[in-house]
Design an enzyme around this catalytic site. Structure first.
Site, PDB file in Angstrom:
ATOM      1  N   LYS A 287       1.965   2.198  -5.246  1.00  0.00           N
ATOM      2  CA  LYS A 287       2.635   1.723  -6.473  1.00  0.00           C
ATOM      3  C   LYS A 287       1.817   2.067  -7.712  1.00  0.00           C
ATOM      4  O   LYS A 287       2.372   2.365  -8.766  1.00  0.00           O
ATOM      5  CB  LYS A 287       2.858   0.202  -6.401  1.00  0.00           C
ATOM      6  CG  LYS A 287       3.768  -0.204  -5.268  1.00  0.00           C
ATOM      7  CD  LYS A 287       3.930  -1.698  -5.179  1.00  0.00           C
ATOM      8  CE  LYS A 287       2.709  -2.420  -4.640  1.00  0.00           C
ATOM      9  NZ  LYS A 287       2.506  -2.294  -3.187  1.00  0.00           N
TER      10      LYS A 287
ATOM     11  N   GLN B 137       1.575  -6.252  -3.369  1.00  0.00           N
ATOM     12  CA  GLN B 137       2.116  -6.406  -2.009  1.00  0.00           C
ATOM     13  C   GLN B 137       3.513  -5.748  -1.944  1.00  0.00           C
ATOM     14  O   GLN B 137       3.727  -4.776  -2.633  1.00  0.00           O
ATOM     15  CB  GLN B 137       2.148  -7.881  -1.552  1.00  0.00           C
ATOM     16  CG  GLN B 137       0.767  -8.455  -1.337  1.00  0.00           C
ATOM     17  CD  GLN B 137       0.132  -8.972  -2.615  1.00  0.00           C
ATOM     18  OE1 GLN B 137       0.779  -9.652  -3.376  1.00  0.00           O
ATOM     19  NE2 GLN B 137      -1.113  -8.664  -2.833  1.00  0.00           N
TER      20      GLN B 137
ATOM     21  N   THR C 289      -6.185 -11.918   3.366  1.00  0.00           N
ATOM     22  CA  THR C 289      -7.326 -11.206   2.781  1.00  0.00           C
ATOM     23  C   THR C 289      -8.497 -12.161   2.540  1.00  0.00           C
ATOM     24  O   THR C 289      -9.561 -11.733   2.101  1.00  0.00           O
ATOM     25  CB  THR C 289      -6.912 -10.556   1.442  1.00  0.00           C
ATOM     26  OG1 THR C 289      -6.418 -11.587   0.585  1.00  0.00           O
ATOM     27  CG2 THR C 289      -5.840  -9.498   1.639  1.00  0.00           C
TER      28      THR C 289
ATOM     29  N   GLY D 245      -4.692  -4.281  -4.032  1.00  0.00           N
ATOM     30  CA  GLY D 245      -5.629  -3.194  -4.332  1.00  0.00           C
ATOM     31  C   GLY D 245      -4.858  -1.947  -4.668  1.00  0.00           C
ATOM     32  O   GLY D 245      -4.109  -1.431  -3.852  1.00  0.00           O
ATOM     33  N   HIS D 246      -4.965  -1.508  -5.890  1.00  0.00           N
ATOM     34  CA  HIS D 246      -4.330  -0.256  -6.308  1.00  0.00           C
ATOM     35  C   HIS D 246      -5.413   0.800  -6.423  1.00  0.00           C
ATOM     36  O   HIS D 246      -6.432   0.553  -7.063  1.00  0.00           O
ATOM     37  CB  HIS D 246      -3.785  -0.378  -7.735  1.00  0.00           C
ATOM     38  CG  HIS D 246      -2.527  -1.169  -7.846  1.00  0.00           C
ATOM     39  ND1 HIS D 246      -1.599  -1.233  -6.873  1.00  0.00           N
ATOM     40  CD2 HIS D 246      -2.037  -1.884  -8.882  1.00  0.00           C
ATOM     41  CE1 HIS D 246      -0.593  -1.977  -7.285  1.00  0.00           C
ATOM     42  NE2 HIS D 246      -0.836  -2.389  -8.502  1.00  0.00           N
TER      43      HIS D 246
ATOM     44  N   ASP E 156       0.811  -1.219   0.000  1.00  0.00           N
ATOM     45  CA  ASP E 156       0.000   0.000   0.000  1.00  0.00           C
ATOM     46  C   ASP E 156       0.847   1.273   0.000  1.00  0.00           C
ATOM     47  O   ASP E 156       0.475   2.281   0.570  1.00  0.00           O
ATOM     48  CB  ASP E 156      -0.970   0.002   1.206  1.00  0.00           C
ATOM     49  CG  ASP E 156      -1.733  -1.304   1.295  1.00  0.00           C
ATOM     50  OD1 ASP E 156      -2.284  -1.698   0.263  1.00  0.00           O
ATOM     51  OD2 ASP E 156      -1.733  -1.939   2.360  1.00  0.00           O
TER      52      ASP E 156
ATOM     53  N   GLY F  58       0.319  14.397  -3.156  1.00  0.00           N
ATOM     54  CA  GLY F  58      -1.145  14.353  -3.197  1.00  0.00           C
ATOM     55  C   GLY F  58      -1.554  13.171  -4.077  1.00  0.00           C
ATOM     56  O   GLY F  58      -0.725  12.610  -4.789  1.00  0.00           O
TER      57      GLY F  58
HETATM   58  P1  IMP Z   1      -2.818 -13.031   1.639  1.00  0.00           P
HETATM   59  O1  IMP Z   1      -1.963 -12.386   0.603  1.00  0.00           O
HETATM   60  O2  IMP Z   1      -4.282 -12.791   1.456  1.00  0.00           O
HETATM   61  O3  IMP Z   1      -2.497 -14.482   1.847  1.00  0.00           O
HETATM   62  O4  IMP Z   1      -2.466 -12.324   3.049  1.00  0.00           O
HETATM   63  C1  IMP Z   1      -1.185 -12.478   3.659  1.00  0.00           C
HETATM   64  C2  IMP Z   1      -0.727 -11.187   4.302  1.00  0.00           C
HETATM   65  O5  IMP Z   1      -0.435 -10.223   3.276  1.00  0.00           O
HETATM   66  C3  IMP Z   1      -1.763 -10.510   5.209  1.00  0.00           C
HETATM   67  O6  IMP Z   1      -1.087  -9.884   6.280  1.00  0.00           O
HETATM   68  C4  IMP Z   1      -2.397  -9.469   4.303  1.00  0.00           C
HETATM   69  O7  IMP Z   1      -2.948  -8.398   5.039  1.00  0.00           O
HETATM   70  C5  IMP Z   1      -1.181  -9.026   3.504  1.00  0.00           C
HETATM   71  N1  IMP Z   1      -1.529  -8.457   2.200  1.00  0.00           N
HETATM   72  C6  IMP Z   1      -1.935  -9.108   1.096  1.00  0.00           C
HETATM   73  N2  IMP Z   1      -2.144  -8.262   0.079  1.00  0.00           N
HETATM   74  C7  IMP Z   1      -1.851  -7.039   0.531  1.00  0.00           C
HETATM   75  C8  IMP Z   1      -1.827  -5.741  -0.076  1.00  0.00           C
HETATM   76  O8  IMP Z   1      -2.114  -5.546  -1.251  1.00  0.00           O
HETATM   77  N3  IMP Z   1      -1.449  -4.727   0.749  1.00  0.00           N
HETATM   78  C9  IMP Z   1      -1.077  -4.920   2.039  1.00  0.00           C
HETATM   79  N4  IMP Z   1      -1.066  -6.105   2.639  1.00  0.00           N
HETATM   80  C10 IMP Z   1      -1.445  -7.160   1.895  1.00  0.00           C
END
Ligand code: IMP
Length: 427
Positions: free
Chosen positions: A16, A223, A128, A40-41, A13, A414
């Site tokens: 990117k 990620q 997630t 999520g972008h 987050d 911003g």
């Molecule tokens: P998973 O990717 O759903 O298996 O989650 C594993 C870990 O990665 C958890 O702590 C999620 O909150 C974190 N995570 C997965 N995708 C994102 C993202 O896009 N942004 C931030 N954290 C993420």
């Protein structure tokens, strides 16, 4: 033949999507190389805000080809919905390419992700819940189902029956859930295959040919470094390799093709889910950062944990990714603080260290050591150059660049595309 990797340098987050979008018009291909709809972008163009999960942010630029690489895990129902939603807003998805080798997230992956998290109780990872971990587990166990299987009904049915024979035992006998019907899933997924068929391609071949033709290829990580299954805070990580090395594996480009690695760091730190976070603020300052920065998950809506900038993990990201340039995002969020703390080292069992500790046990015990920078009060959201920033904001950015060990190419002030100070070319 520029091939540029964009990688998150913290726990995700970092913004990117904005970096990708900023290069949009000069980029020919934007490739997602790992992860799935756990990402999520948010991309803001003019007054419009787009939340993308599986689609590469290049889909918003009419000049570039968005590619979902072989390293991504795809939930086809989610992808079809995302395509439909974005098309309804007038964005064309015609150019989208999907690797035939990408693995699919199946209904049993989503069920297992949810029940295993529940089963872990206090020890849960905070996933997630989108089936990411179970889909990657099956890929490595060689029981996964790939995009190309959607075009061979007999193979799809055979693979599904085989895998569900085991998964249904686990779902019903271990977790007391309902079993999943292979025939029903096969019918549903064959239908998805028909709707996605026109996008499916040999993406590794196309991307290599594009580089031969001097096209610009952007490899967009989801990620981030500290969530990498090898280099992150294991087991509190995602199940893929967001680090720059993963860009090669997940796209089918060789390492010698990569010309630049652009690290994205937020001017402070956030994390979603469980796991160590040395600079975390659990008080009202943390709440202020969350509110001011709008730190709520794009995919899950969950509140993000917030904390000060951690130069130790950023330096680590420089090292494990071979970062050549940085994009510092959300500097404007820090306006209005008397002092801005930056973590320069960790105190672990009475000893101060400048590097990420070797073991998770030590990481869990790490206490941040801070250096305090003078804050600034001015609204910086219209600054277009370094000289337009207040002296203290400028000093903060230059100090970060020094600590993280790579030059700063751009600074976000911003959410909009034009709210960026550019110091070096991004491509
Ligand atoms: P998973 O990717 O759903 O298996 O989650 C594993 C870990 O990665 C958890 O702590 C999620 O909150 C974190 N995570 C997965 N995708 C994102 C993202 O896009 N942004 C931030 N954290 C993420």
């Amino acid at each position: 033949m520029p091939a540029i990797v964009i990688v998150g340098a913290q726990w995700g987050d970092e913004g990117k999507g904005k970096a990708t979008d900023l290069m949009g018009d000069s980029v020919d291909f934007v490739v997602r190389y790992q992860g799935g709809n756990n990402a999520g972008h948010t991309v803001v163009i003019g007054e419009e805000s787009y939340a993308l999960h599986l689609l590469p942010s290049g889909v918003l630029s009419p000049h570039s080809v968005p590619v979902i690489g072989n390293g991504v895990v795809i939930d086809p129902g989610v992808l079809i919905k995302e395509i439909g939603d974005i098309q309804a807003r007038g964005v064309s998805c015609e150019r989208l390419l999907i690797s035939a080798n990408a693995h699919l997230i199946m209904p049993h992956h989503v069920s297992l992700d949810k029940v295993t998290e529940r089963y872990l109780g206090q020890a849960r990872i905070g996933t997630t819940g989108r089936g990411i971990g179970p889909a990657y587990s099956d890929k490595v166990a060689r029981t996964g189902i790939r995009v190309q299987d959607l075009f061979d009904p007999a193979i799809l049915r055979q693979k599904l029956e085989l895998v569900l024979r085991e998964k249904n035992q686990v779902l019903t006998k271990v977790y007391n859930r309902r079993g999943i019907d292979a025939g029903r899933v096969a019918d549903e997924y064959l239908e998805y295959g028909k709707r996605l068929a026109s996008y499916v391609a040999d993406t590794s071949l196309i991307l290599n040919q594009a580089l031969e033709e001097d096209k610009v290829v952007l490899l967009e990580g989801a990620q981030a470094t500290l969530l990498d299954v090898d280099h992150g805070t294991y087991p509190f990580v995602t199940s893929s390799s967001p680090t720059a090395g993963g860009a090669c594996v997940g796209s089918g480009l060789g390492p010698t093709r990569i010309t630049k690695v652009l690290g994205i760091v937020k001017a402070y730190t956030t994390r979603v889910g469980a796991g160590p976070f040395p600079t975390e603020l659990t008080d009202e300052v943390g709440e202020w950062l969350r509110k001011t920065g709008g730190e709520y998950g794009v995919t899950t809506g969950r509140e993000r944990r917030t904390g000060w900038f951690d130069a130790v993990i950023a330096r680590y990201a420089t090292r494990v990714n071979g970062v050549t340039d940085y994009f510092i995002t959300k500097l404007d969020v820090l306006s209005g603080l008397e002092k801005v703390p930056v973590c320069t080292g960790y105190e672990i069992d009475g000893v101060v260290r400048a590097d990420v500790p070797m073991t998770q046990t030590e990481f869990h015990h790490a206490k941040p050591v801070y250096e305090y920078f003078d804050g600034w009060w001015e609204d910086i959201s219209n600054a277009k150059s370094l000289s337009e920033l207040p002296a203290n904001a400028r000093a903060y950015v230059l100090a970060l660049a020094d600590m993280i060990g790579a030059p700063v190419a751009a600074i976000g002030v911003g959410p909009r595309r034009d709210q960026t100070i550019q110091l070096r070319p991004l491509i």
